[in-house]
Design a protein around this motif. Structure first.
Motif, PDB file in Angstrom:
ATOM      1  N   ALA A 104      35.462 -12.182  63.628  1.00  0.00           N
ATOM      2  CA  ALA A 104      34.053 -11.963  63.309  1.00  0.00           C
ATOM      3  C   ALA A 104      33.954 -11.621  61.832  1.00  0.00           C
ATOM      4  CB  ALA A 104      33.453 -10.847  64.171  1.00  0.00           C
ATOM      5  N   ASP A 105      32.721 -11.574  61.333  1.00  0.00           N
ATOM      6  CA  ASP A 105      32.470 -11.385  59.912  1.00  0.00           C
ATOM      7  C   ASP A 105      31.727 -10.076  59.683  1.00  0.00           C
ATOM      8  OD1 ASP A 105      31.187 -11.680  57.219  1.00  0.00           O
ATOM      9  OD2 ASP A 105      32.071 -13.686  57.322  1.00  0.00           O
ATOM     10  N   LEU A 106      32.160  -9.319  58.695  1.00  0.00           N
ATOM     11  CA  LEU A 106      31.509  -8.065  58.323  1.00  0.00           C
ATOM     12  C   LEU A 106      30.005  -8.227  58.165  1.00  0.00           C
ATOM     13  CD1 LEU A 106      31.659  -5.085  57.119  1.00  0.00           C
ATOM     14  CD2 LEU A 106      31.959  -6.188  54.902  1.00  0.00           C
ATOM     15  N   ARG A 107      29.576  -9.400  57.700  1.00  0.00           N
ATOM     16  CA  ARG A 107      28.159  -9.634  57.421  1.00  0.00           C
ATOM     17  C   ARG A 107      27.324  -9.847  58.675  1.00  0.00           C
ATOM     18  NH1 ARG A 107      29.703 -14.133  53.037  1.00  0.00           N
ATOM     19  NH2 ARG A 107      31.199 -14.449  54.721  1.00  0.00           N
ATOM     20  N   ASP A 108      27.967  -9.827  59.829  1.00  0.00           N
ATOM     21  CA  ASP A 108      27.252  -9.959  61.102  1.00  0.00           C
ATOM     22  C   ASP A 108      27.576  -8.745  61.966  1.00  0.00           C
ATOM     23  OD1 ASP A 108      25.928 -10.748  63.365  1.00  0.00           O
ATOM     24  OD2 ASP A 108      27.074 -12.582  63.691  1.00  0.00           O
ATOM     25  N   PRO A 109      26.992  -7.588  61.628  1.00  0.00           N
ATOM     26  CA  PRO A 109      27.343  -6.347  62.334  1.00  0.00           C
ATOM     27  C   PRO A 109      27.156  -6.423  63.845  1.00  0.00           C
ATOM     28  CG  PRO A 109      26.050  -5.851  60.375  1.00  0.00           C
ATOM     29  CD  PRO A 109      26.006  -7.339  60.556  1.00  0.00           C
ATOM     30  N   ASP A 110      26.101  -7.076  64.297  1.00  0.00           N
ATOM     31  CA  ASP A 110      25.834  -7.120  65.735  1.00  0.00           C
ATOM     32  C   ASP A 110      26.943  -7.841  66.491  1.00  0.00           C
ATOM     33  OD1 ASP A 110      23.507  -5.721  65.334  1.00  0.00           O
ATOM     34  OD2 ASP A 110      22.205  -7.489  65.375  1.00  0.00           O
ATOM     35  N   LEU A 153      24.217  -3.540  54.750  1.00  0.00           N
ATOM     36  CA  LEU A 153      25.273  -3.699  55.756  1.00  0.00           C
ATOM     37  C   LEU A 153      25.933  -2.348  56.045  1.00  0.00           C
ATOM     38  CD1 LEU A 153      26.972  -7.002  54.523  1.00  0.00           C
ATOM     39  CD2 LEU A 153      25.742  -6.688  56.682  1.00  0.00           C
ATOM     40  N   ALA A 154      26.242  -1.616  54.980  1.00  0.00           N
ATOM     41  CA  ALA A 154      26.870  -0.302  55.164  1.00  0.00           C
ATOM     42  C   ALA A 154      25.971   0.618  55.980  1.00  0.00           C
ATOM     43  CB  ALA A 154      27.186   0.318  53.805  1.00  0.00           C
ATOM     44  N   ALA A 155      24.657   0.537  55.728  1.00  0.00           N
ATOM     45  CA  ALA A 155      23.714   1.381  56.468  1.00  0.00           C
ATOM     46  C   ALA A 155      23.657   0.996  57.939  1.00  0.00           C
ATOM     47  CB  ALA A 155      22.327   1.264  55.841  1.00  0.00           C
ATOM     48  N   PRO A 201      28.942 -10.554  48.271  1.00  0.00           N
ATOM     49  CA  PRO A 201      28.111 -10.616  47.062  1.00  0.00           C
ATOM     50  C   PRO A 201      26.845  -9.790  47.214  1.00  0.00           C
ATOM     51  CG  PRO A 201      27.840 -12.621  48.352  1.00  0.00           C
ATOM     52  CD  PRO A 201      28.939 -11.829  49.022  1.00  0.00           C
ATOM     53  N   ASP A 202      26.215  -9.490  46.104  1.00  0.00           N
ATOM     54  CA  ASP A 202      24.979  -8.710  46.135  1.00  0.00           C
ATOM     55  C   ASP A 202      23.915  -9.396  46.986  1.00  0.00           C
ATOM     56  OD1 ASP A 202      26.091  -6.786  44.494  1.00  0.00           O
ATOM     57  OD2 ASP A 202      25.245  -7.626  42.656  1.00  0.00           O
ATOM     58  N   SER A 203      23.930 -10.730  47.023  1.00  0.00           N
ATOM     59  CA  SER A 203      22.923 -11.463  47.792  1.00  0.00           C
ATOM     60  C   SER A 203      23.014 -11.186  49.287  1.00  0.00           C
ATOM     61  CB  SER A 203      23.063 -12.970  47.541  1.00  0.00           C
ATOM     62  OG  SER A 203      24.368 -13.420  47.889  1.00  0.00           O
ATOM     63  N   ASP A 204      24.176 -10.705  49.764  1.00  0.00           N
ATOM     64  CA  ASP A 204      24.342 -10.358  51.181  1.00  0.00           C
ATOM     65  C   ASP A 204      24.044  -8.887  51.450  1.00  0.00           C
ATOM     66  OD1 ASP A 204      24.913 -12.866  52.238  1.00  0.00           O
ATOM     67  OD2 ASP A 204      27.053 -12.706  51.767  1.00  0.00           O
ATOM     68  N   GLU A 205      23.532  -8.190  50.449  1.00  0.00           N
ATOM     69  CA  GLU A 205      23.045  -6.814  50.586  1.00  0.00           C
ATOM     70  C   GLU A 205      24.085  -5.866  51.193  1.00  0.00           C
ATOM     71  OE1 GLU A 205      19.275  -6.745  52.562  1.00  0.00           O
ATOM     72  OE2 GLU A 205      18.404  -8.254  51.259  1.00  0.00           O
ATOM     73  N   PRO A 206      25.148  -5.586  50.437  1.00  0.00           N
ATOM     74  CA  PRO A 206      26.211  -4.727  50.967  1.00  0.00           C
ATOM     75  C   PRO A 206      25.743  -3.340  51.378  1.00  0.00           C
ATOM     76  CG  PRO A 206      26.485  -5.101  48.612  1.00  0.00           C
ATOM     77  CD  PRO A 206      25.462  -6.063  49.078  1.00  0.00           C
ATOM     78  N   ALA A 226      27.656   4.691  46.232  1.00  0.00           N
ATOM     79  CA  ALA A 226      26.404   4.478  46.966  1.00  0.00           C
ATOM     80  C   ALA A 226      26.651   3.987  48.391  1.00  0.00           C
ATOM     81  CB  ALA A 226      25.521   3.484  46.222  1.00  0.00           C
ATOM     82  N   MET A 227      27.789   3.386  48.639  1.00  0.00           N
ATOM     83  CA  MET A 227      28.114   2.901  49.976  1.00  0.00           C
ATOM     84  C   MET A 227      28.365   4.049  50.953  1.00  0.00           C
ATOM     85  SD  MET A 227      30.484  -0.432  49.159  1.00  0.00           S
ATOM     86  CE  MET A 227      29.802  -1.780  48.176  1.00  0.00           C
ATOM     87  N   PHE A 228      28.536   5.261  50.423  1.00  0.00           N
ATOM     88  CA  PHE A 228      28.772   6.432  51.275  1.00  0.00           C
ATOM     89  C   PHE A 228      27.489   7.218  51.530  1.00  0.00           C
ATOM     90  CE2 PHE A 228      33.063   5.509  49.887  1.00  0.00           C
ATOM     91  CZ  PHE A 228      33.819   5.809  51.022  1.00  0.00           C
ATOM     92  N   ASP A 229      26.347   6.608  51.257  1.00  0.00           N
ATOM     93  CA  ASP A 229      25.087   7.278  51.554  1.00  0.00           C
ATOM     94  C   ASP A 229      25.052   7.664  53.029  1.00  0.00           C
ATOM     95  OD1 ASP A 229      22.423   8.175  51.115  1.00  0.00           O
ATOM     96  OD2 ASP A 229      21.676   6.337  52.023  1.00  0.00           O
TER      97      ASP A 229
END
Length: 268
Positions: free
Chosen positions: A129-135, A173-175, A165-170, A225-228
């Motif tokens: 699976a891909d990190l960019r697809d959390p569900d 995703l982290a949130a 990339p920034d376009s995938d809104e990291p 910022a990823m640790f918000d």
């Protein structure tokens, strides 16, 4: 290019992948000539890449050991890569034989070899699976069977977000992953930066551009910022060899030459 017998049929052997390059830099054998060719080019302009990967792997081992000491017995390792010595389940299950691990990667070679490694281990599984697809990860049948989301979980995304990339809104995703973790859970991250070793990292980025996984370096502020929503544990955001080293010699005189930030946070 001839396809090795061990290569899954659906794997792209014409374009280098991050997981197989990482395996190459660590001295592994589960990579293709296209990976080795790019790896040699990267090493020629950024000879520190071997240290980048070695020190990052050492951070992962120390982070897992620390998390086990905190009583964590569930691990979700996204971007786990191709199995090598000191895997998460080996460290965690040495500390606690009942520790459970879910490995996730979008590279078929990584998942295939994880499956082989985990045969006969009822407390560890691998999913593609891909990190960019959390569900697809959080809701996966294997994830839900292996992990109890009513108790603390350690989410490991080590050396992964720099392929987002920034376009995938990291940050979004982290949130999303943070929202799925119960109180008392932990997040372990590492990420390449141009804050140090900038010229080598820039050339590495240029070479990775034509691979399956282009790289986006980020600053210390962007990484933090990823640790918000998490409380950073000591020593906070540092370069990989500085994160809870086992001895002063492990840090060396120039930890910034690792070119990778690392940190662990706890969700209140």
């Amino acid at each position: 290019m001839d396809r090795p017998d061990w290569a899954p049929k659906d794997v792209d052997i014409e374009k280098a992948s991050a997981a197989r390059l990482y395996d190459f830099f660590l001295g592994g054998s589960y990579n293709f000539e296209v990976d080795r060719e790019l790896g040699r080019k990267v090493a020629a302009v950024a000879p520190g890449v071997y240290d980048f990967t070695r020190l990052n792997r050492a951070f992962l081992r120390r982070a897992v050991a620390y998390l086990c000491d905190q009583g964590v017995d569930q691990f979700l390792d996204i971007g786990s890569g191709i199995p090598t010595a000191g895997n998460v389940h080996e460290i965690a299950q040495k500390a606690n034989p009942d520790a459970r691990v879910v490995y996730v990667d979008n590279e078929p070679v990584a998942v295939a070899h994880s499956d082989l490694l985990l045969e006969g281990n009822p407390n560890a599984v691998a999913i593609e699976a891909d990190l960019r697809d959390p569900d697809s990860i959080l809701g996966h049948e294997k994830t839900r069977q292996m992990l109890d989301f009513g108790r603390p979980i350690a989410l490991l995304t080590v050396a992964v977000y720099h392929f987002i990339p920034d376009s995938d809104e990291p940050l979004a995703l982290a949130a999303r992953y943070r929202s799925a973790l119960p109180s008392g859970s932990y997040l372990a991250l590492s990420h390449v930066t141009m804050d140090a070793m900038g010229e080598q990292v820039r050339q590495l980025i240029d070479l990775y551009r034509d691979s399956q996984n282009p790289v986006t370096a980020r600053s210390k502020a962007e990484f933090t910022a990823m640790f918000d929503g998490f409380d950073l544990v000591e020593p906070g955001v540092v370069f990989t060899p500085q994160w809870r080293p086992e001895s002063p010699e492990d840090v060396g005189p120039h930890p910034e030459e690792s070119a990778v930030y690392a940190a662990v946070g706890r969700k209140p």
